[in-house]
Enzyme design. Structure first.
Site, PDB file in Angstrom:
ATOM      1  N   ASN A  28       0.830  -1.212   0.000  1.00  0.00           N
ATOM      2  CA  ASN A  28       0.000   0.000   0.000  1.00  0.00           C
ATOM      3  C   ASN A  28       0.861   1.257   0.000  1.00  0.00           C
ATOM      4  O   ASN A  28       0.510   2.267  -0.635  1.00  0.00           O
ATOM      5  CB  ASN A  28      -0.924   0.000   1.212  1.00  0.00           C
ATOM      6  CG  ASN A  28      -1.961  -1.106   1.148  1.00  0.00           C
ATOM      7  OD1 ASN A  28      -2.247  -1.647   0.075  1.00  0.00           O
ATOM      8  ND2 ASN A  28      -2.531  -1.458   2.283  1.00  0.00           N
ATOM      9  N   ASP A  90      -4.985   4.441  -9.373  1.00  0.00           N
ATOM     10  CA  ASP A  90      -4.770   4.440 -10.823  1.00  0.00           C
ATOM     11  C   ASP A  90      -5.651   5.469 -11.507  1.00  0.00           C
ATOM     12  O   ASP A  90      -5.220   6.165 -12.439  1.00  0.00           O
ATOM     13  CB  ASP A  90      -5.044   3.051 -11.402  1.00  0.00           C
ATOM     14  CG  ASP A  90      -3.939   2.061 -11.059  1.00  0.00           C
ATOM     15  OD1 ASP A  90      -2.855   2.506 -10.626  1.00  0.00           O
ATOM     16  OD2 ASP A  90      -4.170   0.847 -11.223  1.00  0.00           O
TER      17      ASP A  90
END
Length: 268
Positions: A28, A90
Protein backbone atom coordinates in the site's frame (compact mmCIF):
# COMPACT_ATOMS: atom_id res chain seq x y z
CA UNK A 1 -4.79 -5.90 -25.22
CA UNK A 2 -1.70 -5.67 -23.05
CA UNK A 3 -3.38 -7.78 -20.37
CA UNK A 4 -2.09 -10.85 -22.21
CA UNK A 5 1.50 -9.96 -21.28
CA UNK A 6 0.75 -9.50 -17.58
CA UNK A 7 1.72 -13.09 -16.60
CA UNK A 8 5.13 -12.66 -18.23
CA UNK A 9 5.50 -9.21 -16.67
CA UNK A 10 4.64 -10.67 -13.28
CA UNK A 11 7.39 -13.25 -13.58
CA UNK A 12 9.88 -10.49 -14.38
CA UNK A 13 8.76 -8.28 -11.47
CA UNK A 14 8.65 -11.04 -8.85
CA UNK A 15 12.44 -11.06 -8.18
CA UNK A 16 12.41 -7.27 -7.92
CA UNK A 17 9.45 -7.51 -5.57
CA UNK A 18 11.41 -9.84 -3.28
CA UNK A 19 14.24 -7.31 -3.11
CA UNK A 20 11.89 -4.45 -2.31
CA UNK A 21 10.01 -6.57 0.26
CA UNK A 22 13.25 -6.98 2.25
CA UNK A 23 13.24 -3.24 2.90
CA UNK A 24 9.97 -3.56 4.79
CA UNK A 25 7.95 -1.32 2.47
CA UNK A 26 4.32 -2.41 2.30
CA UNK A 27 2.42 -2.77 -0.99
CA UNK A 28 0.00 0.00 0.00
CA UNK A 29 2.89 2.36 0.67
CA UNK A 30 4.27 1.62 -2.80
CA UNK A 31 0.88 2.44 -4.31
CA UNK A 32 0.63 5.77 -2.49
CA UNK A 33 4.24 6.78 -3.24
CA UNK A 34 3.83 5.90 -6.93
CA UNK A 35 0.62 7.92 -7.23
CA UNK A 36 2.17 10.91 -5.46
CA UNK A 37 5.13 10.84 -7.88
CA UNK A 38 2.80 10.74 -10.90
CA UNK A 39 0.84 13.69 -9.53
CA UNK A 40 4.04 15.67 -9.03
CA UNK A 41 5.28 14.97 -12.54
CA UNK A 42 1.96 15.61 -14.29
CA UNK A 43 0.81 18.71 -12.41
CA UNK A 44 4.27 20.10 -11.72
CA UNK A 45 5.74 19.94 -15.26
CA UNK A 46 2.94 19.58 -17.83
CA UNK A 47 1.08 22.85 -17.10
CA UNK A 48 4.36 24.75 -17.66
CA UNK A 49 4.89 23.07 -21.01
CA UNK A 50 7.81 20.91 -19.81
CA UNK A 51 6.41 17.73 -21.30
CA UNK A 52 9.63 15.78 -21.66
CA UNK A 53 10.77 16.17 -18.05
CA UNK A 54 7.30 15.49 -16.80
CA UNK A 55 7.17 12.23 -18.74
CA UNK A 56 10.50 11.12 -17.27
CA UNK A 57 9.24 11.67 -13.72
CA UNK A 58 5.89 10.02 -14.41
CA UNK A 59 7.50 6.99 -16.08
CA UNK A 60 9.81 6.42 -13.14
CA UNK A 61 6.97 6.42 -10.62
CA UNK A 62 4.68 4.37 -12.87
CA UNK A 63 7.34 1.65 -12.98
CA UNK A 64 7.74 1.89 -9.23
CA UNK A 65 3.99 1.63 -8.76
CA UNK A 66 3.97 -1.63 -10.72
CA UNK A 67 5.88 -3.28 -7.89
CA UNK A 68 3.00 -3.14 -5.42
CA UNK A 69 1.43 -6.29 -6.84
CA UNK A 70 4.73 -8.18 -6.84
CA UNK A 71 5.47 -7.20 -3.24
CA UNK A 72 1.95 -8.19 -2.18
CA UNK A 73 2.37 -11.65 -3.74
CA UNK A 74 5.79 -12.20 -2.21
CA UNK A 75 4.80 -11.09 1.29
CA UNK A 76 1.32 -12.64 1.17
CA UNK A 77 -0.32 -9.29 1.91
CA UNK A 78 -2.90 -9.51 -0.87
CA UNK A 79 -6.14 -7.98 0.38
CA UNK A 80 -9.36 -6.46 -0.92
CA UNK A 81 -8.40 -3.12 0.59
CA UNK A 82 -5.12 -3.19 -1.33
CA UNK A 83 -6.91 -3.97 -4.58
CA UNK A 84 -9.39 -1.15 -3.96
CA UNK A 85 -6.62 1.32 -3.11
CA UNK A 86 -4.59 0.37 -6.19
CA UNK A 87 -7.54 0.74 -8.58
CA UNK A 88 -8.59 4.07 -7.08
CA UNK A 89 -5.08 5.51 -7.18
CA UNK A 90 -4.77 4.44 -10.82
CA UNK A 91 -7.81 6.57 -11.66
CA UNK A 92 -6.27 9.52 -9.79
CA UNK A 93 -2.98 9.15 -11.68
CA UNK A 94 -4.73 8.97 -15.06
CA UNK A 95 -6.77 12.07 -14.28
CA UNK A 96 -3.62 13.96 -13.27
CA UNK A 97 -1.79 13.05 -16.49
CA UNK A 98 -4.57 14.11 -18.86
CA UNK A 99 -5.41 17.19 -16.78
CA UNK A 100 -1.77 18.30 -16.88
CA UNK A 101 -1.63 17.84 -20.65
CA UNK A 102 -4.91 19.72 -21.04
CA UNK A 103 -3.72 22.66 -18.94
CA UNK A 104 -0.40 22.80 -20.79
CA UNK A 105 -2.10 22.83 -24.19
CA UNK A 106 -4.62 25.46 -23.10
CA UNK A 107 -1.88 27.76 -21.85
CA UNK A 108 -0.07 27.26 -25.13
CA UNK A 109 -3.14 28.52 -27.00
CA UNK A 110 -4.29 25.14 -28.32
CA UNK A 111 -7.82 25.26 -26.94
CA UNK A 112 -9.27 22.72 -29.37
CA UNK A 113 -6.61 20.13 -28.63
CA UNK A 114 -7.08 20.82 -24.90
CA UNK A 115 -10.74 19.93 -25.38
CA UNK A 116 -9.73 16.64 -27.02
CA UNK A 117 -7.52 15.89 -24.01
CA UNK A 118 -10.51 16.55 -21.73
CA UNK A 119 -12.61 14.15 -23.80
CA UNK A 120 -9.92 11.48 -23.48
CA UNK A 121 -9.96 11.99 -19.72
CA UNK A 122 -13.74 11.54 -19.47
CA UNK A 123 -13.79 8.59 -21.87
CA UNK A 124 -11.06 6.87 -19.87
CA UNK A 125 -13.10 7.25 -16.70
CA UNK A 126 -16.14 5.74 -18.42
CA UNK A 127 -14.05 2.81 -19.71
CA UNK A 128 -12.83 2.01 -16.22
CA UNK A 129 -16.23 2.54 -14.59
CA UNK A 130 -17.99 0.30 -17.11
CA UNK A 131 -15.71 -2.60 -16.22
CA UNK A 132 -16.02 -2.04 -12.47
CA UNK A 133 -19.81 -1.79 -12.65
CA UNK A 134 -20.10 -4.89 -14.83
CA UNK A 135 -17.97 -6.93 -12.44
CA UNK A 136 -20.08 -5.65 -9.55
CA UNK A 137 -23.16 -7.09 -11.30
CA UNK A 138 -21.46 -10.44 -11.83
CA UNK A 139 -20.52 -10.02 -15.50
CA UNK A 140 -17.11 -10.08 -17.18
CA UNK A 141 -15.89 -7.07 -19.14
CA UNK A 142 -12.27 -7.73 -20.09
CA UNK A 143 -12.61 -6.34 -23.60
CA UNK A 144 -11.47 -3.21 -25.39
CA UNK A 145 -8.72 -2.05 -27.68
CA UNK A 146 -7.74 0.89 -25.46
CA UNK A 147 -7.55 -0.14 -21.82
CA UNK A 148 -5.57 1.74 -19.19
CA UNK A 149 -2.15 0.35 -20.14
CA UNK A 150 -2.61 1.21 -23.83
CA UNK A 151 -3.88 4.70 -23.08
CA UNK A 152 -1.02 5.37 -20.67
CA UNK A 153 1.67 4.25 -23.12
CA UNK A 154 0.24 6.29 -26.00
CA UNK A 155 -0.15 9.52 -24.04
CA UNK A 156 3.24 9.32 -22.34
CA UNK A 157 5.16 8.47 -25.51
CA UNK A 158 3.41 11.17 -27.52
CA UNK A 159 3.83 13.80 -24.80
CA UNK A 160 7.51 12.99 -24.39
CA UNK A 161 8.13 13.23 -28.14
CA UNK A 162 6.24 16.51 -28.24
CA UNK A 163 8.50 17.78 -25.49
CA UNK A 164 11.48 16.89 -27.68
CA UNK A 165 10.04 18.98 -30.53
CA UNK A 166 8.46 16.30 -32.74
CA UNK A 167 5.57 18.08 -34.53
CA UNK A 168 1.95 16.87 -34.59
CA UNK A 169 2.71 13.73 -32.60
CA UNK A 170 0.66 14.81 -29.58
CA UNK A 171 -2.22 16.00 -31.79
CA UNK A 172 -2.41 12.67 -33.61
CA UNK A 173 -2.09 10.71 -30.37
CA UNK A 174 -4.93 12.57 -28.64
CA UNK A 175 -7.31 12.17 -31.57
CA UNK A 176 -6.44 8.48 -31.85
CA UNK A 177 -7.00 8.03 -28.13
CA UNK A 178 -10.36 9.79 -28.36
CA UNK A 179 -11.51 7.40 -31.09
CA UNK A 180 -10.10 4.26 -29.46
CA UNK A 181 -11.58 5.15 -26.07
CA UNK A 182 -15.00 5.64 -27.65
CA UNK A 183 -14.75 2.29 -29.40
CA UNK A 184 -13.72 0.63 -26.13
CA UNK A 185 -16.76 2.06 -24.35
CA UNK A 186 -18.97 0.66 -27.11
CA UNK A 187 -17.29 -2.75 -26.88
CA UNK A 188 -17.89 -2.95 -23.15
CA UNK A 189 -21.50 -1.84 -23.46
CA UNK A 190 -22.14 -4.50 -26.11
CA UNK A 191 -20.42 -7.22 -24.09
CA UNK A 192 -22.39 -6.52 -20.92
CA UNK A 193 -25.66 -6.19 -22.84
CA UNK A 194 -25.14 -9.59 -24.47
CA UNK A 195 -24.51 -11.20 -21.08
CA UNK A 196 -27.55 -9.49 -19.57
CA UNK A 197 -29.83 -10.70 -22.41
CA UNK A 198 -28.49 -14.25 -22.10
CA UNK A 199 -29.07 -14.12 -18.35
CA UNK A 200 -32.67 -13.00 -18.90
CA UNK A 201 -33.39 -15.77 -21.43
CA UNK A 202 -32.01 -18.55 -19.22
CA UNK A 203 -33.79 -17.36 -16.10
CA UNK A 204 -36.95 -19.47 -15.37
CA UNK A 205 -40.27 -17.73 -15.66
CA UNK A 206 -41.94 -16.80 -12.41
CA UNK A 207 -44.97 -19.00 -11.55
CA UNK A 208 -48.40 -17.47 -11.87
CA UNK A 209 -49.72 -16.24 -8.52
CA UNK A 210 -52.39 -18.49 -6.99
CA UNK A 211 -55.73 -16.80 -6.31
CA UNK A 212 -56.07 -15.65 -2.76
CA UNK A 213 -59.03 -16.63 -0.59
CA UNK A 214 -60.14 -13.03 -0.56
CA UNK A 215 -60.37 -13.05 -4.34
CA UNK A 216 -62.48 -16.25 -4.33
CA UNK A 217 -65.09 -15.07 -1.88
CA UNK A 218 -66.83 -12.56 -4.16
CA UNK A 219 -67.28 -15.35 -6.71
CA UNK A 220 -68.79 -17.72 -4.12
CA UNK A 221 -71.19 -15.24 -2.54
CA UNK A 222 -73.42 -14.64 -5.59
CA UNK A 223 -74.15 -18.36 -5.95
CA UNK A 224 -74.85 -18.78 -2.24
CA UNK A 225 -77.06 -15.69 -2.18
CA UNK A 226 -78.90 -16.86 -5.26
CA UNK A 227 -79.73 -20.27 -3.72
CA UNK A 228 -80.78 -18.63 -0.46
CA UNK A 229 -82.98 -16.13 -2.30
CA UNK A 230 -84.56 -18.90 -4.34
CA UNK A 231 -85.32 -20.92 -1.20
CA UNK A 232 -86.72 -17.83 0.50
CA UNK A 233 -88.97 -17.12 -2.48
CA UNK A 234 -90.25 -20.71 -2.42
CA UNK A 235 -91.04 -20.43 1.30
CA UNK A 236 -92.83 -17.11 0.80
CA UNK A 237 -94.87 -18.52 -2.06
CA UNK A 238 -95.84 -21.54 0.06
CA UNK A 239 -96.90 -19.30 2.93
CA UNK A 240 -98.97 -17.14 0.60
CA UNK A 241 -100.71 -20.17 -0.88
CA UNK A 242 -101.40 -21.58 2.57
CA UNK A 243 -102.77 -18.26 3.76
CA UNK A 244 -105.07 -18.02 0.74
CA UNK A 245 -106.43 -21.52 1.29
CA UNK A 246 -106.94 -20.88 4.99
CA UNK A 247 -108.66 -17.58 4.28
CA UNK A 248 -110.98 -19.09 1.69
CA UNK A 249 -112.08 -21.93 3.98
CA UNK A 250 -112.82 -19.62 6.92
CA UNK A 251 -115.10 -17.48 4.76
CA UNK A 252 -117.25 -20.39 3.78
CA UNK A 253 -117.57 -21.53 7.37
CA UNK A 254 -118.72 -18.06 8.40
CA UNK A 255 -121.25 -18.07 5.62
CA UNK A 256 -122.79 -21.33 6.75
CA UNK A 257 -122.85 -20.15 10.33
CA UNK A 258 -124.80 -17.07 9.33
CA UNK A 259 -127.26 -19.16 7.39
CA UNK A 260 -127.81 -21.45 10.33
CA UNK A 261 -128.16 -18.49 12.65
CA UNK A 262 -130.73 -16.87 10.46
CA UNK A 263 -132.65 -20.09 10.11
CA UNK A 264 -132.78 -20.69 13.78
CA UNK A 265 -134.21 -17.29 14.57
CA UNK A 266 -137.99 -17.28 15.13
CA UNK A 267 -140.03 -15.50 12.55
CA UNK A 268 -142.18 -12.61 13.71
Amino acid sequence: MLNKVRPALGRVLTPVGRTVARTGVSPNAITIIGTAGVLAGALGFFPRGEFFWGVLVITAFVLFDMLDGAVARVTGKISKWGAFLDSTMDRVADAAIFSGVMIGLYRDGQEQLAGVALYCLVAGVVVSYAKARAEGLGYTCNVGIAERAERLIVILVATGLDGLGVPYVLTVALWVLAVLSTVTVGQRFATVRAQALADTETRPAAPAPSPSPKAERPRERPSENASENAARDVRKAARRDGAKRAKGGGGRRKWHVRKLDSASEPRP
